[in-house]
Design an enzyme around this catalytic site. Structure first.
Site, PDB file in Angstrom:
ATOM      1  N   GLU A  29     -18.100  23.641  42.800  1.00 17.24           N
ATOM      2  CA  GLU A  29     -19.613  24.038  43.636  1.00 17.24           C
ATOM      3  C   GLU A  29     -19.740  23.833  44.997  1.00 17.24           C
ATOM      4  OE1 GLU A  29     -22.068  25.670  42.040  1.00 17.24           O
ATOM      5  OE2 GLU A  29     -20.648  25.780  40.001  1.00 17.24           O
ATOM      6  N   SER A  64     -49.142   3.114 -15.328  1.00 17.03           N
ATOM      7  CA  SER A  64     -49.137   1.658 -15.501  1.00 17.03           C
ATOM      8  C   SER A  64     -49.033   0.839 -14.241  1.00 17.03           C
ATOM      9  CB  SER A  64     -48.291   1.349 -16.709  1.00 17.03           C
ATOM     10  OG  SER A  64     -48.512   1.687 -17.944  1.00 17.03           O
TER      11      SER A  64
END
Length: 873
Positions: free
Chosen positions: A86, A479
Site C-alpha cells: 500500500e 410433584s
C-alpha cells in the site's frame, strides 16, 4: 543565456502557479475540512462481547466485526506486507507521495480517467474517517490536505495502527485482527505468511479479493503481495516459494467462542439493548461479564444433550433424513442380505449433495454407501469414509409412537440401507447413528447465597430454536411443588413426624359433574405415614390432605413467599399435585429458599460492563443472604426500641431539657457510627430458618430413604439413584406431571441449586414409555418416563461434576430446632433404641409430648402446647 533565463522564469512562474493553485484549493475547501484532532480520541466501532466470570468468550454481537490491536500485537511480517503493498515510503513522506501523485496525474492526462489513486496510507485513513470512495478531483484535494493535517496531529505509528484497525477488509470484518478471525479462524499471531499476504492484499478490493468469495482472485492478489515483499527484502526466496505453494483454505468463521452459553448470551443481549439501546449496545465495544462459570456451563450443555439423546434413542429411530437412491434388500441363502441398488449416485454426486447439507451440534450429515452384516459404510462431506459399527446401530429399533417401539434390530439392514442420507455423531472413539431429538430440555443452576446464575441451558440446540425454556417455558411442575406445600404445613404447626392418611380419595366434584380421584404414582398406599416419608415417597394423596389441612388460600399465599406469582397458582386442590405452571428458573429460585436458610434471592446474570477502554460503566450490586446481618438488624431494632421507650419516659416526666439532651446524644451517636457508604441491601427472609432446615433435611430422605433394610423396614425415596453420588449433603425432589407430559428434578447442596426439566414444546405430547431393548445392557432406562428416569440423569451428571472433589457441607440445625427419638410407626416419643425408632428434628415446642407406651410420663415442655392425639387428616 536568453533561453536559460526564460527557463528559470518559466520554472519560477510554474512554482508560483502551483503554490497559487494549492493556496486557492485550500481556500476553496478549508471550510469543509473536518478537524483531524478527533483522531486522537477516536472510538473504533467494535461489537459487544459477552464473557463468563472466568473470562471465556460466550458470544459477540454487532454488525461490524473488529478486534482492536496495538501495533506491537500485530506480526511484523503483516505490517511489512501492508507497507510493501500500500505505501512502501510511508515512513519517509509527509503524508502525501509526490512521485505517486505525479504518476497518477500522468495517467489522467493521457487517458482522461482517474485510474490510479496514488493514495498513501495516511490519505486512505483520511478517506476512511472523513470522506467517501468517489473518484473526483475535489475529494482528492480534500484528502491531500486532511492527510497533511493528520501527519501533524499523529505519529507515524499511531497512523498505521489506526489504519490497520479501521480498514474495511470484507465480510463485515474491519481491521486486520477481525480479518484473521473471519477468514481463517485464527488469532492474528497464528497466521501463516500466505494468509498474511492474503489479508494485506484486501484493502484494494475487499469485496472481490477476499478468499471466501473468490479464491482465485485472492490467490492472484496474494502472489502480488508476496512478490513485493520479496522485492523489498522483507522475506527470503525460500519463504516466497513456500508461501506461493500453500493452498488457500478459507471459510467464514464466527467469533472465537470459548464457552458455549448461547441462551445466556441472548439474555445478556436483551438486557444490554434494553439498558443502552441497539446502536450503543452493538457498536461501543461493551465487554459484558456474567455470573456463568465456564466449566459448569460446559458440563451443563453436555449433560442436557446427553440426556436428551438418551431419551430420544430409547424411544426409537424415526428414519433417514432423505433417500438419494433406491436399495432393495434381497435375502441370501446363507441368511445374509444383499442390496439391489437402482440409479446409485457417484461419489462426486454424493459429495456435491453433502456440501449443501447442514448438521446440528455434533450431528454430521452422511450418506450410507454399503451395508453388510452388523455394520455399515458411510461417506461424509469432504470425502471422508467411516464405518458405523453394531454398537452404533443396535439401539435403532423403529419408532412407532412415544409409547411403542418396534422389535430390536438384529442386523444393520434392519435399520438402514445404501442411499440413505442420515446423521451420525462421534461417540467413544467410534461413530454412532443419530437423529435430531424431538424432545426439549432445560437446566439451570444458581448460587442460593445471592442468586447468581452459574449455568443455564435453554434447549438441546440454540441453532435449532432460540426459545429459552429455562426462562420462558411455563410448564406444569408436578410433584416439584410438594416441598412448598409441606413447608406451608409446617407453618401450620404440623411436624415431620405427624401421621397422615395415605389412602385413596374419592369425592364428587359438582362443578365438573364427575368424581375427583387423585392417585398415587405408583398406586401404592401405605395407610398411616409420617410426613417426612410421604414427601420422600412423593405421595399425592398426602399432599392433597395437607393442602386441605392448611387451606387452599393460605397455602397459595405461602407459596408466593418463594417468588411464585399468585396468578400462576391454581385456586383448587390440584395445586397439591403440581398443576401450577412455572419456569425452571422460577422453580430453582424457590428451592434456593430451602438451601439458604429461608431467604428469597433474585437471579441475575450480568456482573459488570466495561467500555472499550476497560472503564467500568455498570456493576451489579448483589443482594446476598446475610444471616449475621439479620441478627445485627434485630439487635439494632431492639436498641432503637429501648431508646424510644426511654425517650417516651422522659417526655412523660415533662423534663424537656433532659429530652433535648437525650435526643441530641442519640443523633450524635448515630452520626458517628453511620458508614460513609450506604448500607447494602440483603435478601429478605421469607420463611423461618427452622422451616427451611426441616424441608431441606426431609428432602435428603428422597435420596437416602429410611428404615432398616436388614430388618425388613427399609424404604426408598423417589431419588434413590442419587445415592451413587455418595453425598449426604444433597436434597432433591422428583416431579412428574399428569400423563407424563413434563418431567422435573430439582435439588441442591448448600452452595448450588439446580433444576432439570424435560418435555416436548408441544405441551400436549406425552413423554411416554419404552420397552426393554435386548441389544442393550442392564443400565438402560425402560418403562414409563418420570422425573427420576427422564430429568434426574442430567441433574446427576451435572451435580456430580460440579461437586467433584469438594468436601461435603453439613448445615447445623438453627436455633429453635431440637431432635428427639420417636417411634417410626406412630411418630410418638419412644425409649426404644432398635430399628423401630429413630431421631427426628422438630421446631421447639412442636415435638411430641406422649410416649408410644402411655405408661411413660411425657417430657417437660417449653410451652403449653399439648399433643393429645394423633390426627389422621
Amino acid at each position: 543565456m536568453s533561453w536559460l533565463k526564460k527557463l528559470i522564469i518559466l520554472v519560477i512562474a510554474g512554482a508560483f502557479s502551483v503554490v497559487a493553485l494549492v493556496a486557492a484549493s485550500y481556500w476553496y475547501v478549508k471550510d469543509d475540512l473536518p478537524s483531524v484532532a478527533t483522531l486522537k480520541d477516536v472510538k473504533l466501532q467494535t461489537p459487544m462481547r459477552v464473557f463468563s466470570q472466568d473470562g471465556e468468550l460466550i458470544s459477540q454481537f454487532g454488525e461490524k466485526r473488529r478486534i482492536p490491536l496495538t501495533l506491537e500485537e500485530m506480526p511484523d511480517l503483516l505490517i511489512k506486507a501492508v507497507l510493501a503493498t500500500e505505501d512502501n515510503r510511508f515512513y519517509e513522506h509527509p503524508g502525501i507521495d509526490v512521485i505517486g501523485m505525479f504518476r497518477a496525474a500522468t495517467v489522467v492526462a493521457f487517458s482522461g480517467e482517474a485510474k490510479q489513486g496514488a493514495s498513501t496510507i495516511t490519505q486512505q485513513l483520511a478517506r476512511v474517517f472523513f470522506l467517501t470512495r468517489e473518484k473526483k478531483l475535489i475529494r482528492k484535494i480534500k484528502e491531500i490536505f486532511l492527510a497533511l493535517r493528520i501527519e501533524q496531529e499523529l505519529s507515524k505509528d499511531e497512523i498505521l495502527e489506526l489504519y490497520l484497525n479501521k480498514i474495511e477488509l470484507g465480510q463485515r470484518s474491519f481491521g486486520v485482527g477481525a480479518a484473521a478471525q473471519v477468514y481463517f479462524g485464527k488469532n492474528i499471531q497464528d497466521l501463516t505468511l500466505s494468509e498474511i499476504a492474503i489479508i494485506a492484499g484486501l484493502p484494494q478490493g475487499p469485496s472481490v479479493l477476499n478468499p471466501v468469495r473468490s479464491p482465485s482472485r485472492a490467490r492472484a492478489r496474494r502472489n502480488i503481495v508476496l512478490g513485493r515483499m520479496l522485492n523489498e527484502g522483507y522475506i527470503t526466496q525460500a519463504q516466497y516459494d513456500e508461501a506461493l505453494q500453500e493452498p488457500i483454505l478459507s471459510k467464514l468463521h464466527g467469533a472465537q467462542i470459548t464457552a458455549s452459553a448461547p441462551y445466556i448470551a441472548e439474555m445478556v443481549r436483551q438486557e444490554v439493548v434494553d439498558k443502552y439501546g441497539e446502536e450503543e449496545a452493538y457498536s461501543k465495544g461493551f465487554q459484558v461479564f456474567t455470573t456463568v462459570d465456564s466449566r459448569l456451563q460446559g458440563k451443563a450443555v453436555a449433560a442436557v444433550q446427553k440426556n436428551v439423546i438418551g431419551y430420544d434413542e430409547r424411544h426409537g429411530y424415526r428414519g433417514p433424513v432423505a433417500t438419494l437412491w433406491q436399495a432393495t434388500a434381497a435375502p441370501q441363502a446363507d441368511g445374509s442380505v444383499k442390496f439391489v441398488e437402482k440409479d446409485r449416485l457417484s461419489d462426486e454426486a454424493i459429495l456435491a449433495y453433502l456440501d449443501n447439507q447442514d448438521g446440528l451440534e455434533d450431528l454430521i450429515p452422511a450418506v450410507i454407501t454399503e451395508v453388510t452384516g452388523q455394520q455399515a459404510q458411510a461417506i461424509l462431506s469432504g470425502g471422508r469414509k467411516i464405518t458405523l459399527p453394531w454398537q452404533g446401530l443396535n439401539w435403532a429399533r423403529a419408532f412407532i409412537s412415544h409409547d411403542r417401539q418396534s422389535h430390536p434390530p438384529k442386523a444393520a439392514a434392519d435399520v438402514i440401507a445404501p442411499g440413505m442420507h442420515v446423521l451420525v455423531r462421534p461417540a467413544g472413539g467410534e461413530w454412532r447413528l443419530g437423529q435430531i431429538p424431538g424432545v426439549s430440555a432445560a437446566l439451570v443452576a444458581i448460587n442460593p447465597k445471592d442468586g447468581a446464575v452459574q449455568a443455564l441451558v435453554g434447549g438441546y440446540s440454540f441453532a435449532m430454536t432460540q426459545f429459552n425454556r429455562a426462562t420462558q417455558a411455563n410448564r406444569q411442575v408436578g410433584s416439584n411443588i410438594k416441598p412448598f406445600i409441606y413447608s406451608a404445613a409446617l407453618e401450620s404447626n404440623l411436624t415431620l413426624a405427624t401421621l397422615m392418611n395415605d389412602a385413596p380419595i374419592h369425592e364428587w366434584d359438582e362443578g365438573a359433574n364427575q368424581a375427583w380421584r387423585p392417585k398415587n404414582s405408583p398406586e401404592v398406599y401405605d395407610g398411616a405415614i409420617r410426613i417426612r416419608e410421604a414427601l420422600a415417597k412423593s405421595k399425592n394423596v398426602v399432599a392433597v390432605r395437607l393442602l386441605r389441612a392448611v387451606g387452599i388460600e393460605k397455602t397459595r399465599q405461602h407459596l408466593t413467599k418463594f417468588g411464585f406469582r399468585e396468578k400462576d397458582l391454581p385456586h383448587s386442590e390440584t395445586l397439591a399435585l403440581g398443576s401450577a405452571s412455572l419456569t425452571p428458573l422460577e422453580l430453582a429460585t424457590g428451592y434456593a429458599v430451602f438451601a439458604n436458610g429461608g431467604y428469597l434471592v433474585k437471579p441475575y446474570v450480568i456482573t459488570k460492563i466495561l467500555d472499550d477502554q476497560n472503564n467500568l460503566i455498570y456493576e451489579h450490586v448483589p443482594v446476598p443472604v446475610c444471616s449475621d446481618c439479620e441478627q445485627q438488624d434485630l439487635a439494632a431494632k431492639a436498641a432503637a426500641a429501648q431508646a424510644a421507650k426511654e425517650a417516651a419516659a422522659l417526655a412523660e416526666s415533662a423534663d424537656a431539657e433532659a429530652l433535648l439532651e437525650a435526643t441530641f446524644a442519640e443523633q450524635t451517636a448515630t452520626t458517628e457510627q453511620s458508614p460513609v457508604t450506604p448500607t447494602p441491601a440483603y435478601a429478605p427472609r421469607v420463611i423461618s430458618a427452622q422451616n427451611a432446615f426441616l424441608i431441606a433435611d426431609a428432602l435428603k430422605s428422597s435420596i437416602w430413604g429410611g428404615g432398616d433394610w436388614k430388618a425388613g423396614t427399609g424404604w426408598n425415596g423417589t431419588a434413590y439413584r442419587l445415592k451413587e453420588l455418595k453425598r449426604q449433603d444433597l436434597s432433591g425432589k422428583t416431579g412428574t406431571t399428569n400423563d407424563v407430559k413434563d418431567a422435573w428434578f430439582s435439588g441442591f447442596s448448600p452452595e448450588l441449586v439446580v433444576t432439570s426439566w424435560v418435555g416436548f414444546d408441544d405441551a400436549e405430547s406425552r413423554l411416554g414409555k419404552t420397552a426393554w431393548n435386548n441389544n442393550l445392557g442392564k443400565d438402560q432406562v425402560a418403562g414409563s418416563e418420570s422425573g427420576a428416569k427422564t430429568a434426574m440423569p442430567a441433574w446427576q451428571e451435572f451435580m456430580g461434576f460440579a461437586l467433584k472433589d469438594k468436601p461435603q457441607i453439613f448445615v447445623q440445625p438453627p436455633v429453635g430446632i431440637t431432635s428427639v427419638r420417636i417411634d417410626l410407626k406412630t411418630g410418638l416419643l419412644t425409649q426404644a433404641t432398635d430399628n423401630s425408632s429413630g431421631f427426628e428434628f422438630f421446631i421447639q415446642g412442636t415435638e411430641p409430648k406422649t410416649y408410644v407406651n402411655s405408661s411413660v410420663q411425657p417430657l417437660p415442655t417449653q410451652n403449653n402446647q399439648q399433643q393429645e392425639e394423633i390426627e389422621l387428616f
